[in-house]
Write a protein that holds these residues in place. Sequence first.
Motif, PDB file in Angstrom:
ATOM      1  N   ILE A   9     -11.414  -5.516 -44.665  1.00 11.78           N
ATOM      2  CA  ILE A   9     -12.531  -5.221 -43.806  1.00 11.78           C
ATOM      3  C   ILE A   9     -13.707  -4.877 -44.903  1.00 11.78           C
ATOM      4  N   SER A  10     -13.056  -3.818 -45.867  1.00 10.93           N
ATOM      5  CA  SER A  10     -13.969  -3.225 -46.690  1.00 10.93           C
ATOM      6  C   SER A  10     -14.829  -4.263 -47.696  1.00 10.93           C
ATOM      7  N   ARG A  11     -14.126  -5.099 -47.917  1.00  5.51           N
ATOM      8  CA  ARG A  11     -14.633  -6.288 -48.689  1.00  5.51           C
ATOM      9  C   ARG A  11     -15.742  -6.903 -47.943  1.00  5.51           C
ATOM     10  N   VAL A  94     -10.290 -11.109 -32.142  1.00  8.84           N
ATOM     11  CA  VAL A  94     -10.594 -10.220 -33.091  1.00  8.84           C
ATOM     12  C   VAL A  94      -9.921  -9.102 -33.274  1.00  8.84           C
ATOM     13  N   HIS A  95      -9.390  -8.788 -34.558  1.00  5.27           N
ATOM     14  CA  HIS A  95      -8.678  -7.429 -34.687  1.00  5.27           C
ATOM     15  C   HIS A  95      -9.519  -6.279 -34.417  1.00  5.27           C
ATOM     16  N   ASP A  96      -8.802  -5.165 -33.737  1.00  5.40           N
ATOM     17  CA  ASP A  96      -9.547  -3.957 -33.093  1.00  5.40           C
ATOM     18  C   ASP A  96     -10.567  -3.599 -34.315  1.00  5.40           C
ATOM     19  N   MET A  97      -9.928  -3.372 -35.581  1.00  6.31           N
ATOM     20  CA  MET A  97     -10.685  -2.665 -36.649  1.00  6.31           C
ATOM     21  C   MET A  97     -11.832  -3.432 -37.010  1.00  6.31           C
ATOM     22  N   VAL A  98     -11.666  -4.901 -37.200  1.00  7.99           N
ATOM     23  CA  VAL A  98     -12.728  -5.800 -37.511  1.00  7.99           C
ATOM     24  C   VAL A  98     -13.723  -5.793 -36.453  1.00  7.99           C
ATOM     25  N   LEU A  99     -13.419  -5.758 -35.176  1.00 10.57           N
ATOM     26  CA  LEU A  99     -14.292  -5.624 -33.995  1.00 10.57           C
ATOM     27  C   LEU A  99     -15.175  -4.445 -34.088  1.00 10.57           C
ATOM     28  N   GLU A 100     -14.709  -3.295 -34.484  1.00  7.25           N
ATOM     29  CA  GLU A 100     -15.456  -2.086 -34.699  1.00  7.25           C
ATOM     30  C   GLU A 100     -16.643  -2.136 -35.509  1.00  7.25           C
ATOM     31  N   HIS A 101     -16.316  -3.086 -36.848  1.00 15.79           N
ATOM     32  CA  HIS A 101     -17.250  -2.924 -37.880  1.00 15.79           C
ATOM     33  C   HIS A 101     -18.380  -3.959 -37.156  1.00 15.79           C
TER      34      HIS A 101
END
Length: 527
Positions: A9-11, A94-101
């Motif tokens: 996600i950071s990348r 969509v993975h939850d953490m990706v979706l938040e971004h």
Amino acid sequence: MVEGLQISISRVSKRSWEIWWERPYPGGTCIFPKGQRISSKRLTRRWIAEGFVAEKQGLSVEDVADTYFSHLIRRKIIRPVEHGSNGKVKKCIVHDMVLEHIVAKASEENFITVIGGNWLMQLPSSKVRRLSLQESDSKRANDTEKMNLFHVRSLTMFGSLNQLPSHSFKFGIVQVLDLEGCIGFKAHHTEEICKMLLLKYLSLRRTDTKQLPKAIGKLQNLETLDIRETNVVELPKTVCLLERLVNILGGDKRTRRALKLPEELNKKKKMKALRILSGIQIVGGLADLHHLTELRKLAIYKLSTMSDDPSFKDLSSSIEYLGGYSLHTLIIDDESSKFINSLDDLSSPPKFLVALELSGKMVQLPGWITQLSALTKLTLSVTALRTDNLLLLSKLEALFSLTFSFRAEKQDSETLTILAENKLCSDGEITIPDAGFKSLKLLRFFAPLLPVLTFSKNAMPELERLELRFSMLEGLYGVENLAGLKVVHLTLKDKDGEYMTKEVQHEVETAVKRRTDGKAPKIILDQ
């Protein structure tokens, strides 16, 4: 795993998020509620309607959209959760953490406004361009009433239509209206929808819609009409005025309820832009489709035409003609079986097919079937399950999945007679040959009564999944000969066959344990 995901996600966020946002399609994923399984086709058709995708380098707009979708998977923005029988991704999440971004970026750029669900998105101070209304309480519904919604280009609704703002159907520039699965649909809603003159994508799938009004003919920009799994069984004549319509998706795949088309479709040779005609009924003079040269998919759920009827020859000639253009998928459910049994008479077969489904009492396969070098998905009636037919099909080098099925709950006397004759012609059992099927990964048998199935040594070297759904299975042998097999899935539909099924399961488990490579497949039994 979580740590690796955070790095990923950071990348994305630091190195390439700006590049991603030049192509708005990643943002489109946050339209859907958190954790929802998203249909790949639903997603890509929406991209096309909003103009996110265009033809390029000789590829159709659909092919370009599929390429973008695959790119999102490779970049781990979305994750596959279900594959179709052709091996392609059918649904994703969509993975939850990706979706938040994605949601945070979408809100910041005013790309989308989400009301309800799991998000507490700040209400926009400016115009709303894309609106996703997810199940919410009365407070959030009141907030929606205060918003400036007259510039909304995309409206997606989940849950009950009773939560809609009072002015929600009066947006003049909406291009995408997606109400799939919504409850509370009323007749006046369709009347109001027909005033959205810029509409390109309309999905009423799985709603309470019963009828489309004549005013549907005013939607001159409409490209996709999705009324699958609704109570709409006939389209009004005015739909033929929609010259830009590309996709008509109707009927019910599970029940085979079909959508009747207006006769004007043939009489006036209209709607030449059509690429998908799915879930339809062919009756009388509706069989002449020669003018639909852009057609990529033709799915006929109900065929009512007799061999002495002119429409019989019209349909046969149309399939022959369109097979030389863009026709890639052909599905025919023929209760009388007279039409599908006449397909061997085609002088020029549809050689470019990638998917073919023929339902009815078919025994002999068309001789030209071995010429379908691009065919990856094939579904046939269980009445075609014969050793000689399997030998013929083994020559299809690109075939990924093969299914033998029977749609009725119980097999009638004629079908049982055919199955008995097939067994006699195959020395009492159906034998899968020891050569060919070079690319086959999925093999399925769905029928109340399945005969003895025997896999020869070295049969189907690439097969990974074997599925059988039945009330009675007479026997299953040679499973240990399937070198690449990973899963055997047995589904029993009738308790009367429970004892024999468990015997078969035990025999299969014992047989695979004898494999010397230690790669015994997983055996699943559902009752």
